[in-house]
Design an enzyme around this catalytic site. Structure first.
Site, PDB file in Angstrom:
ATOM      1  N   ASN A  17      76.344 -15.439  63.369  1.00  0.00           N
ATOM      2  CA  ASN A  17      75.645 -14.629  62.313  1.00  0.00           C
ATOM      3  C   ASN A  17      76.905 -13.441  62.532  1.00  0.00           C
ATOM      4  O   ASN A  17      77.082 -12.586  61.234  1.00  0.00           O
ATOM      5  CB  ASN A  17      74.231 -14.210  62.976  1.00  0.00           C
ATOM      6  N   ARG A  67      69.056  -3.122  84.855  1.00  0.00           N
ATOM      7  CA  ARG A  67      69.580  -3.245  82.906  1.00  0.00           C
ATOM      8  C   ARG A  67      70.254  -1.806  83.082  1.00  0.00           C
ATOM      9  O   ARG A  67      70.914  -1.596  81.517  1.00  0.00           O
ATOM     10  CB  ARG A  67      68.343  -3.373  82.988  1.00  0.00           C
ATOM     11  N   MET A  92      70.707 -12.741  73.705  1.00  0.00           N
ATOM     12  CA  MET A  92      69.881 -13.163  73.463  1.00  0.00           C
ATOM     13  C   MET A  92      69.290 -12.596  75.135  1.00  0.00           C
ATOM     14  O   MET A  92      68.612 -12.436  75.892  1.00  0.00           O
ATOM     15  CB  MET A  92      69.918 -14.614  74.538  1.00  0.00           C
ATOM     16  N   LEU A  95      66.993  -5.328  75.651  1.00  0.00           N
ATOM     17  CA  LEU A  95      67.401  -3.958  75.561  1.00  0.00           C
ATOM     18  C   LEU A  95      67.013  -3.177  76.399  1.00  0.00           C
ATOM     19  O   LEU A  95      65.934  -2.821  75.683  1.00  0.00           O
ATOM     20  CB  LEU A  95      68.381  -3.482  74.635  1.00  0.00           C
ATOM     21  N   ASN A 109      68.231  -6.417  63.825  1.00  0.00           N
ATOM     22  CA  ASN A 109      68.044  -8.211  64.536  1.00  0.00           C
ATOM     23  C   ASN A 109      67.956  -8.917  63.262  1.00  0.00           C
ATOM     24  O   ASN A 109      67.135  -8.553  62.490  1.00  0.00           O
ATOM     25  CB  ASN A 109      67.017  -7.681  66.006  1.00  0.00           C
ATOM     26  N   HIS A 111      66.171 -12.456  62.982  1.00  0.00           N
ATOM     27  CA  HIS A 111      64.949 -13.448  63.352  1.00  0.00           C
ATOM     28  C   HIS A 111      65.382 -14.606  62.204  1.00  0.00           C
ATOM     29  O   HIS A 111      64.384 -14.650  61.281  1.00  0.00           O
ATOM     30  CB  HIS A 111      63.764 -13.145  63.841  1.00  0.00           C
ATOM     31  N   SER A 138      63.906 -13.082  58.964  1.00  0.00           N
ATOM     32  CA  SER A 138      64.057 -12.138  58.175  1.00  0.00           C
ATOM     33  C   SER A 138      65.293 -11.096  59.446  1.00  0.00           C
ATOM     34  O   SER A 138      65.223 -10.990  60.491  1.00  0.00           O
ATOM     35  CB  SER A 138      62.412 -11.499  59.217  1.00  0.00           C
ATOM     36  N   ASP A 147      60.782  -8.023  68.696  1.00  0.00           N
ATOM     37  CA  ASP A 147      60.129  -8.060  66.994  1.00  0.00           C
ATOM     38  C   ASP A 147      59.375  -8.030  65.677  1.00  0.00           C
ATOM     39  O   ASP A 147      58.615  -8.287  65.716  1.00  0.00           O
ATOM     40  CB  ASP A 147      60.597 -10.007  67.351  1.00  0.00           C
ATOM     41  N   ALA A 175      70.238 -19.419  55.318  1.00  0.00           N
ATOM     42  CA  ALA A 175      70.310 -18.483  54.774  1.00  0.00           C
ATOM     43  C   ALA A 175      70.264 -17.718  55.484  1.00  0.00           C
ATOM     44  O   ALA A 175      69.760 -16.218  55.152  1.00  0.00           O
ATOM     45  CB  ALA A 175      68.714 -18.398  55.097  1.00  0.00           C
ATOM     46  N   GLU A 176      70.253 -17.836  56.722  1.00  0.00           N
ATOM     47  CA  GLU A 176      70.565 -15.878  57.747  1.00  0.00           C
ATOM     48  C   GLU A 176      71.604 -15.945  57.752  1.00  0.00           C
ATOM     49  O   GLU A 176      72.206 -14.351  57.161  1.00  0.00           O
ATOM     50  CB  GLU A 176      70.315 -16.415  58.948  1.00  0.00           C
TER      51      GLU A 176
END
Length: 312
Positions: A17, A67, A92, A95, A109, A111, A138, A147, A175-176
């Site tokens: 992507n 993190r 992946m 955050l 993002n 999905h 999406s 998400d 499609a993405e």
């Protein structure tokens, strides 16, 4: 032409992507450019692709790091590259809430499902198990909850009778690659429409004491209540193709000095210019709203009665 929005892309693997966004960005009419590709795996294939295409890259493994520490370093890299928007493309790693908060409204993002269906992993297998006849993808704004941010765009993909999770995933990925560049382009330009720019000006100008909005010769303008004008919104005035804010300066000398120093930002408006007003262009992308706010305040002080001007 307006400056292109500066986008940073976060990946973890091959970055298909990311590659779609990158090649779309090279179309003459694309409103964004990819300025940094970052990965939480220094060996991610997508980093090699980006580097080969001349894009700056940053790879840092997150294992063993807290993190918050990792996200702080990532944020520094993005800001150092002048990134204005972030696109997650197969990233992946979750955050932190602090990181997400800093980029609220400017991080998206993609999905592989028609959200709110099938958040998380194994989306295609779950769609097949449910007997869905349509799958898809999406693009959504990123929020702390996985998400669950506002959906900005979707594309449906038919489910074939003999589909497996793998075959459906392969078509959804196509499609993405079509959807993501279009939605990202819409996102980076939505705050640059004349309506959005005027809305932001209203927010700043009408927060000043006794400020009110008026129409002056059909143009939105801001005045001190019962007093003088301190700002005009100009959009394609007499076909000049410019969207701008007009404010007062101390006089022709300051006006000329400003235009000479930054001719791509400041200009002398046709009718108010002889009176010392100056135009600030808002149509070139990346508007520094703090700077615009300083000018509105300065112009307001020149228009407000002394007693009122002394309030702030």
């Amino acid at each position: 032409m307006a400056e292109k929005a500066r986008v940073g892309v976060l990946i973890s693997g091959r970055g298909s992507n990311m590659t779609a966004l990158l090649y779309a960005s090279r179309q003459p009419d694309c409103p964004y450019e990819i300025v940094l590709v970052a990965a939480n795996d220094p060996d991610a294939l997508g980093l090699k692709v980006a580097a080969a295409e001349g894009i700056a890259t940053f790879g840092l493994g997150h294992k063993g790091m807290k993190r918050a520490d990792y996200d702080r370093i990532l944020d520094e890299q993005l800001r150092g590259a002048g990134v204005q928007y972030i696109a997650l493309a197969g990233h992946m790693r979750l955050l932190s809430a602090e990181f997400v908060g800093k980029w609220e409204g400017r991080m998206v993002n993609i999905h592989p499902s028609l959200l709110p269906l099938y958040k998380g992993l194994d989306t295609h297998a779950r769609a097949l198990e449910a007997g869905d006849t349509v799958g898809g993808c999406s693009v959504h704004l990123v929020t702390v909850e996985l998400d669950s941010g506002p959906v900005l765009g979707q594309m449906e993909v038919a489910v074939l009778v003999d589909d497996t999770a793998e075959t459906l995933a392969a078509r959804v990925l196509i499609a993405e690659h079509q959807l993501y560049p279009r939605v990202l382009a819409e996102l980076v330009t939505r705050d640059a429409t004349p309506e959005a720019l005027l809305g932001k000006l209203r927010e700043i100008a009408l927060a000043l004491p006794a400020a009110e909005e008026k129409l002056s010769h059909g143009t939105p303008a801001f005045a001190v209540a019962g007093g003088k004008m301190f700002g005009y919104f100009s959009d394609d005035h007499h076909g000049n193709g410019i969207t701008a804010l007009l404010v007062k300066t101390s006089g022709p000398e300051e006006q000329a000095m400003l235009i000479e120093a930054e001719p791509d930002f400041y200009f002398r408006p046709a009718y108010l210019g002889p009176s010392g007003w100056i135009g600030l262009r808002l149509d070139q992308g990346g508007v520094d709203w703090d700077h615009v706010g300083e000018w509105l305040l300065k112009s307001w002080r020149m228009a407000a009665p002394r007693k009122l001007a002394d309030v702030i």
